[in-house]
Scaffold this motif. Structure first.
Motif, mmCIF file in Angstrom:
data_model
loop_
_atom_site.group_PDB
_atom_site.id
_atom_site.type_symbol
_atom_site.label_atom_id
_atom_site.label_comp_id
_atom_site.label_asym_id
_atom_site.label_seq_id
_atom_site.Cartn_x
_atom_site.Cartn_y
_atom_site.Cartn_z
ATOM 1 N N VAL A 1 -10.819 -14.706 12.138
ATOM 2 C CA VAL A 1 -9.968 -13.887 11.013
ATOM 3 C C VAL A 1 -11.428 -13.584 9.979
ATOM 4 N N LEU A 2 -11.263 -13.254 8.998
ATOM 5 C CA LEU A 2 -12.350 -12.746 8.108
ATOM 6 C C LEU A 2 -13.142 -13.896 7.746
ATOM 7 N N ILE A 3 -14.358 -13.733 8.003
ATOM 8 C CA ILE A 3 -15.438 -14.726 7.628
ATOM 9 C C ILE A 3 -16.186 -14.178 6.323
ATOM 10 N N CYS A 4 -16.590 -12.866 6.195
ATOM 11 C CA CYS A 4 -17.098 -12.410 5.075
ATOM 12 C C CYS A 4 -16.517 -11.032 4.645
ATOM 13 N N GLY A 5 -16.676 -10.459 3.386
ATOM 14 C CA GLY A 5 -16.130 -9.436 2.978
ATOM 15 C C GLY A 5 -16.736 -8.748 1.682
ATOM 16 N N ASN A 6 -16.565 -7.460 1.599
ATOM 17 C CA ASN A 6 -17.020 -6.852 0.342
ATOM 18 C C ASN A 6 -15.501 -6.718 -0.457
ATOM 19 N N PHE A 7 -14.990 -7.738 -1.370
ATOM 20 C CA PHE A 7 -13.870 -7.547 -1.942
ATOM 21 C C PHE A 7 -13.830 -6.695 -3.296
ATOM 22 N N LYS A 8 -12.592 -6.444 -3.494
ATOM 23 C CA LYS A 8 -12.212 -5.414 -4.673
ATOM 24 C C LYS A 8 -13.013 -6.229 -5.844
ATOM 25 N N GLY A 9 -13.714 -5.456 -6.745
ATOM 26 C CA GLY A 9 -14.038 -6.369 -8.093
ATOM 27 C C GLY A 9 -15.451 -6.647 -7.710
ATOM 28 N N MET A 10 -16.172 -6.715 -6.575
ATOM 29 C CA MET A 10 -17.621 -7.037 -6.374
ATOM 30 C C MET A 10 -18.325 -5.934 -6.031
ATOM 31 N N LYS A 11 -19.516 -6.016 -6.409
ATOM 32 C CA LYS A 11 -20.699 -5.203 -6.305
ATOM 33 C C LYS A 11 -21.017 -4.974 -4.886
ATOM 34 N N ILE A 12 -20.729 -3.743 -4.257
ATOM 35 C CA ILE A 12 -20.885 -3.235 -2.943
ATOM 36 C C ILE A 12 -22.635 -3.019 -2.655
ATOM 37 N N LYS A 13 -23.248 -3.855 -1.699
ATOM 38 C CA LYS A 13 -24.583 -3.434 -1.406
ATOM 39 C C LYS A 13 -24.324 -2.819 0.043
ATOM 40 N N PRO A 14 -24.863 -1.519 -0.018
ATOM 41 C CA PRO A 14 -24.740 -0.916 1.224
ATOM 42 C C PRO A 14 -25.258 -1.456 2.554
ATOM 43 N N GLY A 15 -24.536 -1.651 3.485
ATOM 44 C CA GLY A 15 -25.322 -2.225 4.741
ATOM 45 C C GLY A 15 -24.704 -3.823 4.822
#
Length: 498
Positions: free
Chosen positions: A334-348
């Motif tokens: 299932v989910l190992i890593c993710g860009n979660f809400k409230g977290m800075k997104i690093k493109p890529g």
């Protein structure tokens, strides 16, 4: 129906409890561009506060879905339905949690009585995005039978392999695949029940529509739409467990084939608040004139299945005002890593690890590598194996053993972690290109190619040319049903000329 909890039984339910963060449906915002995170303040607080409660007895249908039914009856839940289905002919169907419960119990009775299935018996389910697919999921949960989903693109040979390998006792499918099942059924000694979703009767098959007979009124509501094929684990994650844990509506559009304009029209026409799809879908969508569509309700977009390139996320953000939150996982995990809400997104980047997993980059000996150094993506399983991880491959101990290295389960993917704790995907281990002693990740090269305005999409594989590589332009890349590029086919094409 309650069952004593084991590691194997719990792995789905509790994994999707944490995945609910990834795909929840909340009240609509007037301006989706200024929607604030609803689930947690930041990644570190979520990780620190994460605690997994494991009850002695647990059944997803009773302890989650039926609880939402009780809240629904008591008026403690918003009016959004549990399930909302449409198709290209304009037909619609909508179920409340109470109706979902009633219909799934009828389905469960068919499995237990008409099919004489018992707890632990295996059921192969091969259906497109029709309502019966969801009922079968919940019915198997109620009866304790083991659901084995399959894509509708399976061939007769594929079906035979799955029936024999799984020792399935029952199969559920439609008119299209029923002949293929009949052609191989005599070779499958464990198969004793066949159920068909069809308007017509078929000899030797139980007809679900005749056994159940239902039709429900419809009303509008907020929804979550996941476009994953029903044969993949992702459909269970985001079309069954995550939204219904949150009491959200599962929206589905039964499209026989992928049509970008139909996707855009549906997002515009229906009050879909959360959209989940593969990177290839987003890439094809941004190639259209999205500005002519208005997504008034859409406020959260997620992606999984393969890496999504920064150019796609940038184009989507520029045209919709919304970020795409990428996630990374496997059927086994299932989910190992993710860009979660409230977290800075690093493109890529594929974000940071799920709080339920201790994820590291390891070398060939199972040693943890420092930030910035490429290696194999692993999940720590010793001394304590996390509940979110699969237990083993059925009847294949050697394959199970091959995934273990030291204290880690090895995903088979290469990547690295930066100094901020973000993980970056490089390639599948067998996709890495060796050139003059250098290891080249195809994703990085594809990233660069995709920035050119004349390139719709690209796939990079190794070539036997001893001196230089070549760039080949083709009309269409070979794809899996879920939209992933078939790099193995491209490699075979390159190397067969040797």
């Amino acid at each position: 129906m309650l069952a004593r909890v084991t590691r194997k039984m719990l792995r789905h339910a509790k994994c999707f409890q944490r995945l609910a963060i990834f795909g929840s449906v909340r009240a609509l915002h007037k301006d989706n561009r200024t929607a604030t995170p609803q689930n947690f303040s930041n990644y570190e607080s979520m990780k620190q506060d994460f605690k997994l409660g494991i009850p002695e007895y647990f059944n997803f249908a009773k302890d989650v879905l039926d609880q939402w039914t009780d809240k629904e009856k008591a008026g403690k839940k918003p009016s959004n339905p549990a399930f909302w289905w449409i198709n290209r002919n304009g037909e619609e169907m909508r179920w409340s949690f109470e109706e979902l419960g009633s219909l799934s119990r009828k389905f469960a009775n068919i499995l237990s009585e008409a099919c004489s299935l018992q707890r632990g018996d295996r059921v192969i389910l091969i259906l497109p995005r029709v309502p019966e697919w969801w009922l079968a999921n919940v019915a198997c949960l109620r009866t304790g039978t083991v659901l084995i989903p399959g894509t509708t693109q399976l061939t007769q040979k594929d079906i035979l392999y799955r029936l024999q390998s799984s020792k399935a006792n029952c199969i559920i499918t439609n008119d299209v695949l029923a002949p293929a099942v009949d052609a191989v059924a005599s070779k499958c000694e464990n198969l004793h029940s066949k159920l068909i979703v069809s308007e017509n009767s078929r000899e030797g098959w139980g007809n679900l529509k005749e056994l159940m007979k239902f039709w429900l009124d419809l009303t509008p509501s907020d929804v979550m739409w996941n476009t994953s094929d029903t044969g993949w684990a992702k459909s269970a994650w985001s079309s069954v467990f995550s939204p219904w844990i949150q009491g959200a509506c599962v929206f589905t559009h039964h499209l026989p084939r992928f049509e970008p304009t139909s996707i855009l029209q549906t997002l515009s026409k229906y009050p879909i608040t959360v959209f989940c799809s593969a990177p290839t879908v987003y890439r094809m969508l941004v190639q259209n004139d999205i500005t002519s569509y208005k997504f008034k309700s859409l406020k959260h977009c997620v992606s999984a299945g393969e890496p999504i390139t920064p150019d796609v996320t940038e184009k989507w953000r520029n045209k919709t005002g919304l970020d795409i939150y990428e996630g990374y996982g496997q059927t086994e995990t299932v989910l190992i890593c993710g860009n979660f809400k409230g977290m800075k997104i690093k493109p890529g980047s594929m974000g940071k690890p799920s709080p339920a997993f201790d994820v590291k980059i390891v070398d060939v000996n199972g040693n943890v590598l420092p930030p910035g150094q490429e290696g194999d993506i692993g999940i720590q399983v010793l001394p304590n194996r996390p509940f979110g991880l699969f237990t083993h491959y059925v009847d294949n101990p050697s394959k199970t053993a091959s995934t273990l290295r030291g204290n880690f389960y090895i995903t088979g993917d290469r990547g690295y972690m930066d100094k901020d704790g973000y993980f970056w995907f490089v390639a599948r281990a067998d996709d890495v290109i060796l050139s003059s002693g250098y290891r080249i990740g195809p994703f990085e090269v594809e990233n660069a190619l995709n920035e050119h305005p004349s390139v719709a999409e690209s796939a990079v594989v190794s070539s036997p040319d001893p001196i230089r590589g070549e760039v080949e332009f083709i009309q269409e890349l070979p794809k899996t049903i879920s939209g992933k590029t078939k790099r193995n086919e491209l490699r075979k094409k390159e190397w067969k000329t040797i």
